[in-house]
Design an enzyme around this catalytic site. Sequence first.
Site, PDB file in Angstrom:
ATOM      1  N   PRO A 120       0.809  -1.227   0.000  1.00  4.19           N
ATOM      2  CG  PRO A 120      -0.935  -1.591   1.518  1.00  4.19           C
ATOM      3  CD  PRO A 120       0.370  -2.165   1.047  1.00  4.19           C
ATOM      4  N   GLY A 121       1.994   1.248   0.677  1.00  2.07           N
ATOM      5  CA  GLY A 121       2.844   2.433   0.730  1.00  2.07           C
ATOM      6  C   GLY A 121       4.138   2.294  -0.023  1.00  2.07           C
ATOM      7  N   GLY A 123       4.733   1.148  -3.840  1.00  2.00           N
ATOM      8  CA  GLY A 123       4.465   0.632  -5.171  1.00  2.00           C
ATOM      9  C   GLY A 123       5.622   0.956  -6.087  1.00  2.00           C
ATOM     10  CB  SER A 124       6.479   4.013  -7.966  1.00  2.00           C
ATOM     11  OG  SER A 124       5.327   3.997  -8.786  1.00  2.00           O
ATOM     12  CD  GLU A 379       6.121  -6.530 -15.109  1.00  2.00           C
ATOM     13  OE1 GLU A 379       7.241  -6.520 -15.639  1.00  2.00           O
ATOM     14  OE2 GLU A 379       5.224  -7.350 -15.392  1.00  2.00           O
ATOM     15  CB  SER A 382       5.006   6.285 -17.862  1.00  2.00           C
ATOM     16  OG  SER A 382       4.288   5.343 -18.633  1.00  2.00           O
ATOM     17  CD  GLU A 383       4.189   9.041 -14.458  1.00  5.20           C
ATOM     18  OE1 GLU A 383       3.345   9.641 -15.146  1.00  5.20           O
ATOM     19  OE2 GLU A 383       4.082   7.824 -14.169  1.00  5.20           O
TER      20      GLU A 383
END
Length: 400
Positions: A120-121, A123-124, A379, A382-383
């Site tokens: 939840p905290g 991801g990226s 996965e 884009s950023e």
Amino acid sequence: MPAFSLEPAQTAWGAELRALAADRLRPLAEKGEPGHVNRPLVAELGRLGLPARLFTSGALDLCLMRESLAYACTEAETALALQGLGAHPVHAHGTPAQRERWLPEVADGTAVAAFALSEPGAGSDAAALSLRAEAGPADSARSATVAPAASLGASLGAESDGPARWRLTGEKCWISNAPEADFYTVFARTTPGAGARGVTAFLVPADRPGLTGTALDMLSPHPIGSLDFDAVPVTADDVLGEVDRGFRVAMSTLNLFRPSVGAFAVGMAQAALDATLDHTARRDAFGGTLRDLQTVAHQVAEMALRTEAARLMVYAAATAYDEGAPDVPRRAAMAKLLATETAQYVVDAAVQLHGARALRRGHLLEHLYREVRAPRIYEGASEIQRGIIAKELYSRLEDR
């Protein structure tokens, strides 16, 4: 072999896969229940020998498989890709016992794998994982389980020898194939405050005591869920790779699969482009056909240009991976970024040129319009890919 060239045998294999996807896989996909693992589809992939190829082929073959399947059946493509994503760490970093236990069942389509990285905290920012792997046995662990396939039996919860070395406590979220997978590649923090250097990868069977899962209602034909770890026991036998080196397992897996996410996107873009060519060549409008309008013809040309450019970058990144090139992270990020953004553009343009009919439930483009959005996020959004590219470019500058 130049990065942009395919051998005739590879081209023929891609055509064969497109035909198989249309004839044998799409009918099974259409019978599946959205939001659940389509086990008949996974089993058919096994009968076709495609999951086994995930462990014997290189990145370029993986891209060819994913692009070809995506063109005719996105559900089959995604089912295969998720098997690869979840099981590749076992293939590449697992012990002989781990590989012997799980890879044959993944290959024949009787076991479903999942890759449990996101939280939840986190991801990226994958290095910010907070799922805790706490050393030493806990006093107790509540015995709620995620139900695995019936054929796997009920013995998996005790298949690791000896007392628990760690207890996993925390949550994973946005996990494809959760909560219906039979085993998970799970990334947990074994050293607090160590960032990426304190993460360990574990192979966790679905029926471990304390592991529960909840399905999330997502814009997705396959299941996506959260996993709750309530002091789930794991031992040294469950470690994939080395303790505190799990981030390497995650990144090596993503570097392999990121170009193939691009291949998935290229397959969807090509399907949308071909549908648009057929539609604009036949659709009467303003005393001719749509293809006779310069604005339409130029739009189709732009769609084709971008699709081919994305395909070439995907193949180049995959070839770089297969050849062990030093700039794989940059190439993989570029391939995923360009291809997924391109597919979004091409599918959207195809919908515009088809008009209202493309928004009708069940139309190919209505399906692709829903499918094409997620690859720009998972996965590595884009950023994040732009950040990887910039980091790699500046790193090269500093090395001069």
